[in-house]
Design a protein around this motif. Structure first.
Motif, mmCIF file in Angstrom:
data_model
loop_
_atom_site.group_PDB
_atom_site.id
_atom_site.type_symbol
_atom_site.label_atom_id
_atom_site.label_comp_id
_atom_site.label_asym_id
_atom_site.label_seq_id
_atom_site.Cartn_x
_atom_site.Cartn_y
_atom_site.Cartn_z
ATOM 1 N N VAL A 185 -49.103 158.895 -76.253
ATOM 2 C CA VAL A 185 -48.219 157.846 -75.739
ATOM 3 C C VAL A 185 -49.024 156.624 -75.294
ATOM 4 C CG1 VAL A 185 -46.532 157.264 -73.942
ATOM 5 C CG2 VAL A 185 -46.370 159.440 -75.138
ATOM 6 N N ASP A 186 -50.216 156.858 -74.688
ATOM 7 C CA ASP A 186 -51.094 155.733 -74.303
ATOM 8 C C ASP A 186 -51.384 154.810 -75.484
ATOM 9 O OD1 ASP A 186 -51.286 156.850 -71.808
ATOM 10 O OD2 ASP A 186 -53.341 157.544 -72.004
ATOM 11 N N ASN A 187 -51.511 155.400 -76.683
ATOM 12 C CA ASN A 187 -51.915 154.623 -77.850
ATOM 13 C C ASN A 187 -50.756 154.102 -78.696
ATOM 14 O OD1 ASN A 187 -54.594 155.152 -77.198
ATOM 15 N ND2 ASN A 187 -54.608 157.061 -78.358
ATOM 16 N N MET A 188 -49.518 154.447 -78.312
ATOM 17 C CA MET A 188 -48.359 154.056 -79.126
ATOM 18 C C MET A 188 -48.083 152.552 -79.025
ATOM 19 S SD MET A 188 -46.770 156.529 -80.708
ATOM 20 C CE MET A 188 -45.284 155.579 -81.028
ATOM 21 N N MET A 189 -47.498 152.033 -80.101
ATOM 22 C CA MET A 189 -46.984 150.667 -80.098
ATOM 23 C C MET A 189 -45.566 150.735 -79.541
ATOM 24 S SD MET A 189 -48.225 147.938 -82.164
ATOM 25 C CE MET A 189 -47.735 147.426 -83.832
ATOM 26 N N ILE A 190 -45.396 150.267 -78.316
ATOM 27 C CA ILE A 190 -44.097 150.348 -77.629
ATOM 28 C C ILE A 190 -43.328 149.045 -77.880
ATOM 29 C CG2 ILE A 190 -43.005 150.499 -75.346
ATOM 30 C CD1 ILE A 190 -44.281 153.141 -76.265
ATOM 31 N N THR A 191 -42.099 149.131 -78.344
ATOM 32 C CA THR A 191 -41.375 147.914 -78.750
ATOM 33 C C THR A 191 -40.018 147.741 -78.076
ATOM 34 O OG1 THR A 191 -40.360 149.132 -80.574
ATOM 35 C CG2 THR A 191 -42.387 147.932 -81.076
ATOM 36 N N ARG A 192 -39.479 148.771 -77.479
ATOM 37 C CA ARG A 192 -38.086 148.715 -77.010
ATOM 38 C C ARG A 192 -37.813 147.516 -76.103
ATOM 39 N NH1 ARG A 192 -35.361 150.693 -72.393
ATOM 40 N NH2 ARG A 192 -33.182 151.241 -72.776
ATOM 41 N N HIS A 193 -38.724 147.267 -75.147
ATOM 42 C CA HIS A 193 -38.473 146.195 -74.185
ATOM 43 C C HIS A 193 -38.506 144.811 -74.845
ATOM 44 C CE1 HIS A 193 -42.727 146.730 -74.587
ATOM 45 N NE2 HIS A 193 -43.022 145.717 -73.819
ATOM 46 N N VAL A 194 -39.399 144.641 -75.808
ATOM 47 C CA VAL A 194 -39.498 143.349 -76.496
ATOM 48 C C VAL A 194 -38.233 143.128 -77.324
ATOM 49 C CG1 VAL A 194 -40.906 141.947 -78.058
ATOM 50 C CG2 VAL A 194 -41.995 143.668 -76.607
ATOM 51 N N LEU A 195 -37.815 144.162 -78.018
ATOM 52 C CA LEU A 195 -36.621 144.114 -78.848
ATOM 53 C C LEU A 195 -35.389 143.809 -78.020
ATOM 54 C CD1 LEU A 195 -36.717 144.695 -81.850
ATOM 55 C CD2 LEU A 195 -35.892 146.996 -81.395
ATOM 56 N N LYS A 196 -35.322 144.443 -76.842
ATOM 57 C CA LYS A 196 -34.154 144.234 -75.985
ATOM 58 C C LYS A 196 -34.110 142.802 -75.483
ATOM 59 C CE LYS A 196 -32.001 147.051 -72.844
ATOM 60 N NZ LYS A 196 -31.969 147.922 -71.643
ATOM 61 N N GLU A 197 -35.300 142.223 -75.222
ATOM 62 C CA GLU A 197 -35.316 140.886 -74.644
ATOM 63 C C GLU A 197 -35.254 139.777 -75.693
ATOM 64 O OE1 GLU A 197 -37.827 140.381 -71.416
ATOM 65 O OE2 GLU A 197 -37.313 138.257 -71.145
ATOM 66 N N LYS A 205 -59.444 163.050 -78.109
ATOM 67 C CA LYS A 205 -59.501 161.590 -78.226
ATOM 68 C C LYS A 205 -59.174 161.155 -79.664
ATOM 69 C CE LYS A 205 -62.752 157.821 -77.124
ATOM 70 N NZ LYS A 205 -64.152 157.525 -76.773
ATOM 71 N N ARG A 206 -59.859 161.793 -80.619
ATOM 72 C CA ARG A 206 -59.651 161.436 -82.028
ATOM 73 C C ARG A 206 -58.232 161.743 -82.485
ATOM 74 N NH1 ARG A 206 -64.839 162.916 -83.224
ATOM 75 N NH2 ARG A 206 -64.161 165.061 -83.334
ATOM 76 N N LEU A 207 -57.758 162.959 -82.181
ATOM 77 C CA LEU A 207 -56.438 163.382 -82.640
ATOM 78 C C LEU A 207 -55.323 162.535 -82.037
ATOM 79 C CD1 LEU A 207 -57.013 167.201 -82.634
ATOM 80 C CD2 LEU A 207 -56.171 165.870 -84.582
ATOM 81 N N SER A 208 -55.516 162.096 -80.795
ATOM 82 C CA SER A 208 -54.462 161.282 -80.186
ATOM 83 C C SER A 208 -54.326 159.953 -80.937
ATOM 84 C CB SER A 208 -54.724 161.068 -78.703
ATOM 85 O OG SER A 208 -55.870 160.285 -78.522
ATOM 86 N N PHE A 209 -55.452 159.425 -81.450
ATOM 87 C CA PHE A 209 -55.366 158.211 -82.255
ATOM 88 C C PHE A 209 -54.681 158.502 -83.598
ATOM 89 C CE2 PHE A 209 -58.695 156.465 -79.463
ATOM 90 C CZ PHE A 209 -58.096 155.253 -79.195
ATOM 91 N N THR A 210 -55.081 159.599 -84.224
ATOM 92 C CA THR A 210 -54.528 159.935 -85.545
ATOM 93 C C THR A 210 -53.015 160.105 -85.463
ATOM 94 O OG1 THR A 210 -56.602 161.057 -86.013
ATOM 95 C CG2 THR A 210 -54.759 161.531 -87.483
ATOM 96 N N ILE A 211 -52.533 160.784 -84.419
ATOM 97 C CA ILE A 211 -51.097 161.032 -84.297
ATOM 98 C C ILE A 211 -50.351 159.761 -83.891
ATOM 99 C CG2 ILE A 211 -49.341 162.313 -83.010
ATOM 100 C CD1 ILE A 211 -51.291 164.667 -82.955
ATOM 101 N N SER A 212 -50.890 158.996 -82.941
ATOM 102 C CA SER A 212 -50.174 157.774 -82.545
ATOM 103 C C SER A 212 -50.115 156.818 -83.734
ATOM 104 C CB SER A 212 -50.844 157.113 -81.331
ATOM 105 O OG SER A 212 -52.153 156.718 -81.643
ATOM 106 N N GLU A 213 -51.185 156.782 -84.525
ATOM 107 C CA GLU A 213 -51.194 155.939 -85.725
ATOM 108 C C GLU A 213 -50.114 156.423 -86.701
ATOM 109 O OE1 GLU A 213 -52.868 153.352 -85.719
ATOM 110 O OE2 GLU A 213 -52.531 152.681 -87.772
ATOM 111 N N GLY A 214 -49.982 157.734 -86.871
ATOM 112 C CA GLY A 214 -48.937 158.297 -87.736
ATOM 113 C C GLY A 214 -47.556 157.879 -87.260
ATOM 114 N N LEU A 215 -47.346 157.918 -85.960
ATOM 115 C CA LEU A 215 -46.051 157.518 -85.394
ATOM 116 C C LEU A 215 -45.836 156.017 -85.557
ATOM 117 C CD1 LEU A 215 -46.192 159.735 -82.193
ATOM 118 C CD2 LEU A 215 -44.384 159.837 -83.906
ATOM 119 N N ASN A 216 -46.897 155.222 -85.324
ATOM 120 C CA ASN A 216 -46.763 153.777 -85.494
ATOM 121 C C ASN A 216 -46.367 153.431 -86.928
ATOM 122 O OD1 ASN A 216 -47.381 153.226 -82.823
ATOM 123 N ND2 ASN A 216 -49.558 152.863 -83.212
#
Lengths: 316, 316, 316, 316
Positions: free
Chosen positions: C123-135, C301-312
């Motif tokens: 979650v730390d590495n995710m691209m979070i967009t909801r708030h920008v989209l809402k505004e 550390k590595r896997l958290s990047f790989t998964i957040s990238e997959g989600l992004n």
């Protein structure tokens, strides 16, 4: 002109501003206590009327300010004393009807920005009991009365995409605490107050307050349970410090005897013209900046222990 | 009066100040390159003479500044481009005689204070190879030439009781790298530069520079090996911002047509009197405070990746 | 005896256990794909019937396992390949009816315990967009279709006093996402799988699963929206590893030719007696312990990047 | 066979192993003290001869073990009691000749791996005085005698590319402390000891000890100043736990009355054959794995305060 850009989350400073400007505010009652040995000063301000609230720009309710000159020292015994005092003040604001309480402590702010990390760090240090109580009952603690304490660190919008208010409303709805305590880092007007003042209020969190300017407030009205807010100023808004400095400069020019010609010139400007002059000079970038001490990491670390200890004592 | 309280760690800003004041500096050679597609501007300033060094208040040597308007954006491809450019600039400053290098990367600053955490975070993201190389040789990497990269985060005096210089001298003495790279967060004069500028210099770290004002410098003279410093401004000194604002206000008064009487008054003050006026107003507390953007956590996170990537490319 | 103490959160390992024991399971359909160049193996297992679910001890639904031998390597291009594959598999499990989605990503587990920190770090590495989209609406992203991504790190009971389920139900109720993605660190049966396998399932989180043994599950039934769970095994339960070793030892004794007398003796024991023997030896303390690799910090550390990238990629 | 794969960093456990095997060791003197009220047991073991050292597999010197059954509890007063006891034991091992000391506290281990983070976290909580003393003298503390305390967190090889020993030797060389205190997380043989035992020794850090198996030791010989090591076991090596279980299983088979035929069979195996049997079953992967409790984050947090408090008292 007097309130332009001068932002403070401390009711105490709002009132001081009125006194500086020799304006009397009605509907606000103030009491002061001093603990001489410990040099702790406690000011209780009650905004009693809607007019008072309007003048102060803050909702009706009680604002207690604890000022401790040595709050920034490393003396552990002193901090323990402040924690005990804090516990007493928190209990004073708790709703009276209930005896055994369930309490949700919300650590507001951004853990990744040092002066805004106070709330999250207080929750890190809290004694959390709700889950133990739910599973084993109060006998797990060997005591007759145990409060159920839970804690949440909602994060900030850039991290979650959600308002703190949305997350907290959901958690309150689901777990139904009797009362909520919101911990937050605040903006003061004066650098002298930073890390030396604790404000406790039963009015909750105001929209626009806090280091990160919460967009939505947290109060009984919006959250559904009474909200006690505990805050410590850790920053001054950059626009505030610059604005204040300019006022002081203009004032100095007006008063300074060997600047008489200036004085004449400035007196020729009316308030609105001064306002426009300053407005032109204030860079819009300053609105997204804050001023904070270089050793803010140590202050936040210490204060988070002092406050969590106060809460632990209040709810033990 | 012009240099009073105006502190900047950027050679570029020091020079701009001279230009503003229409003062010519001798012994300083400047070249500019622009990458139009990527809007990256590179300024190479070489302080060639002792007189130039004295005027600039910085040691003789090369100061390269990379300005990238979009450095604050989230675009990963853009950051990759900056990293490649950075690698090229670092290699330009490396001592030429050696082919295979051993490099010690020192991440200066305070990990616990967000705008000062840049150095430690760059080292966190570095590809560290020295230990593998020492144990398995370069064939572990399947390549003919591999640089031995090591990293150290010395911390700050309040945490260690030691100067960064003491720790780094000891580590250099013990591990004997060919060159040291020091990463540090800097103070700029202008808020507009924050998080948008990278300075690379072969003069190392100056005493007094950095967010935390390093007491002792790090250079070939004090450390024993060549030191390349890479810095990004993340704060403006609070005293600087207040001082600058006051200058701007006085200037505006002097220039503003409907303030003619004022203008006359101010002209009557000589420079020294203006200096005294400002000095009186500047609170001494401001010297221990800085101004930084509210989203500095995101900038530092992003920039630490961009710089570590640049170093990884430079030494791969 | 075969399932005693052998816990795994991987559907793939449950099935392997049946194969080892030469037991056929009905109601479970399996398909395998191999990406030869990248040595990625994808196994899709669909539990189609209640009987299959009962036999497997896991709810009906789809379990996709991505095995990548080099997932533990530092090669960034390889990780990018895995992220792209992961994005494809996530999209395959998304509910089809909606076109533009709002997604809540929940990072389960304990940030303070390294092998359990995977979820929070994704979650730390995710691209979070909801708030920008809402505004600002989707035009802020210059694209026709943008998914609203929000993220939550609920913490663990010892920190919050609340179940993850309580917090997440509240947040879902309040923000009403179309779908939830739950990221979690898992327990495997075999140390060989640690940090090398990613499981993606549309059945959500089972009670008892995860490094910290979640007490309550997260599924469409309990949360109110479809839940896709993404998990990586980072620990083996200590009881499992000890139990497995004892089985292997007994088996070796039975099979080893120069231990014939032993073999006779052990054959005289029926399954229940063997079960009792092992049960007596298994210390109850082991139930609160796990086994994990010493370099788990780097893997997470590595896997958290790989998964957040997959989600992004999946939600870009 | 008895010592195969059975690794422990606790001198106490090494001695217990001998007692289990009914082997007498010469050259080792042991004394025990009990604090009945606080249930603290202190065992002082002095390895007096080279033969004793050889038998124990540990260098000559004093090993003090503090066992506290409730060390894992949350009771702050109890932890304070342990801190006071610890301070007394540390002072007992300090070199006597000097009165006012300068002390370097080194927090060994990997901050990113929870059970290995003890050392770094102790240094985080230390009262650091060296820099204040150097700048303002002892009068800054209002006391006649103040020790100069400095702290270093050298990190691990994967992060720095350097041995802890290299970094510490450099720092000692540069800052010349009178004595060094090394804090480290240890491996025990028994899960029952985890987080409940503190070992204090004047022999420093042995090569191969610690959660991460330090490659090089830290002792007066290698560092140049006396080294007192303080360690708490937080993990058991995975190979140790598996090996121990298998021994117990074999032993149980030999002793269990309704397994008489087995007993005969196993007796037919000599020690070497048993060794070979176990060796075949022990997966080499286990050598890079450890076993640790699920709530190790809370233990390490608490213990780091207890130890730093002990050091603060010892050097106040």
């Amino acid at each position: 002109m007097s309130q332009f850009q001068v932002r403070t989350d401390l009711a105490l400073e709002t009132r001081e501003k009125f006194e500086e400007d020799h304006v009397e505010i009605k509907g606000v009652r103030v009491e002061e206590e001093c603990r001489e040995e410990s040099e702790i000063k406690i000011t209780t301000m009650v905004i009693e009327t809607e007019n008072g609230a309007k003048a102060m720009g803050k909702p009706k309710g009680t604002y207690i300010t604890l000022e401790a000159a040595n709050l920034d020292s490393q003396d552990e015994d002193y901090h323990r004393e402040v924690s005990v005092e804090l516990a007493r003040l928190i209990r004073r604001l708790l709703p009276e009807e209930k005896h055994i309480l369930s309490v949700l402590v919300a650590g507001l702010g951004n853990r990744e920005v040092t002066p805004d990390a106070l709330g999250p760090r207080v929750v890190d240090n809290m004694m959390i009991t709700r889950h133990v109580l739910k599973e084993f009952g109060k006998y797990a603690f060997g005591e007759e009365e145990v409060n159920a304490v839970s804690g949440i660190v909602p994060g900030v919008m850039a991290q979650t995409g959600m308002e703190s208010q949305e997350i907290i409303r959901g958690v309150v709805e689901e777990t139904k605490p009797d009362v909520m305590i919101a911990i937050d880092a605040l903006a003061a007007r004066s650098t002298r107050r930073l890390s030396r003042t604790i404000q406790i209020t039963d009015t909750g969190i105001n929209p626009g307050s806090g280091v990160g300017n919460h967009r939505h407030g947290l109060s009984e009205e919006t959250v559904g349970v009474p909200v006690i807010a505990i805050g410590v100023p850790t920053v001054v808004d950059a626009a505030t410090i610059v604005n204040d400095t300019m006022h002081t400069l203009i004032q100095a020019m007006e008063e300074n005897s060997h600047l008489q010609t200036l004085s004449t010139g400035l007196n020729a400007l009316n308030e609105m013209e001064k306002y426009e002059l300053i407005r032109e000079l204030l860079s819009p970038q300053l609105n997204t900046m804050f001023v904070t001490p270089k050793d803010i990491d140590e202050s936040v670390k210490r204060l988070s222990f002092t406050i969590s200890e106060g809460l632990n004592i209040a709810f033990a």
